[in-house]
Scaffold this active site. Structure first.
Site, PDB file in Angstrom:
ATOM      1  N   SER A  25     -27.435  19.947  34.698  1.00 37.54           N
ATOM      2  CA  SER A  25     -27.997  18.701  33.989  1.00 37.54           C
ATOM      3  C   SER A  25     -28.441  17.708  35.001  1.00 37.54           C
ATOM      4  O   SER A  25     -27.815  17.591  36.021  1.00 37.54           O
ATOM      5  CB  SER A  25     -27.132  18.183  32.862  1.00 37.54           C
ATOM      6  OG  SER A  25     -27.460  17.045  32.324  1.00 37.54           O
ATOM      7  N   TYR A  49     -18.818  14.829  31.986  1.00 40.65           N
ATOM      8  CA  TYR A  49     -19.936  15.849  31.492  1.00 40.65           C
ATOM      9  C   TYR A  49     -20.601  15.820  32.991  1.00 40.65           C
ATOM     10  O   TYR A  49     -20.980  16.996  33.607  1.00 40.65           O
ATOM     11  CB  TYR A  49     -20.989  15.101  30.420  1.00 40.65           C
ATOM     12  CG  TYR A  49     -22.268  16.016  30.263  1.00 40.65           C
ATOM     13  CD1 TYR A  49     -22.035  17.403  29.721  1.00 40.65           C
ATOM     14  CD2 TYR A  49     -23.362  15.531  30.763  1.00 40.65           C
ATOM     15  CE1 TYR A  49     -22.958  18.194  29.623  1.00 40.65           C
ATOM     16  CE2 TYR A  49     -24.706  16.570  30.628  1.00 40.65           C
ATOM     17  CZ  TYR A  49     -24.295  17.703  29.871  1.00 40.65           C
ATOM     18  OH  TYR A  49     -25.435  18.565  29.804  1.00 40.65           O
TER      19      TYR A  49
END
Length: 141
Positions: free
Chosen positions: A29, A87
């Site tokens: 990501s 994350y």
């Protein structure tokens, strides 16, 4: 899930991959880059220094070094890593793990890619426009 899960899958399936045509594709990501930079826009991300994160951008990174950066981040956060930083470090760790795999298993193609800013429940309200189907394009190349 984002870091330990792919490692467990790789540990289980690496012995079964073809040495000539084997391929590992990890889904990372843009949050990985934001974590390494230390911010997402104007919001700080992570608590450890750039020097402490540095092993995650080294092609010589080891699994133990990846785990150490995660441990340092937890310690800096009083035993926890806050939401989006968690994350980000998980995806930065996954990208580092992909580099580790590429070096350790040079006969297997190992890559990590980002599907882009996908419109999901997690990105609701942040302006993501790509559909999940559009996000899979990078995975198939």
């Amino acid at each position: 899930v984002n870091l330990e899960g792919p490692k467990r899958v790789c540990d289980a399936f690496l012995p079964m991959l073809d040495e000539k045509d084997g391929r590992i594709v990890n889904v990372s990501s843009g949050a990985a880059s934001a974590y390494m930079k230390g911010s997402l826009g104007k919001s700080p991300m992570g608590k450890v220094s750039k020097e402490e994160k540095a092993p995650l951008i080294s092609f010589d990174v080891t699994w133990e070094q990846i785990q150490e950066v995660v441990a340092l981040e937890k310690k800096a956060g009083g035993g926890e890593i806050d939401g989006f930083s968690a994350y980000g470090i998980s995806k930065a760790g996954l990208t580092a793990y992909t580099m580790h795999l590429a070096k350790k298993h040079p006969h297997i193609t190992s890559s990590s890619c980002s599907p882009g800013f996908i419109a999901t429940a997690m990105t609701k309200g942040f302006g993501a426009k790509l559909t999940p189907m559009e996000g899979t394009v990078s995975l198939s190349h």
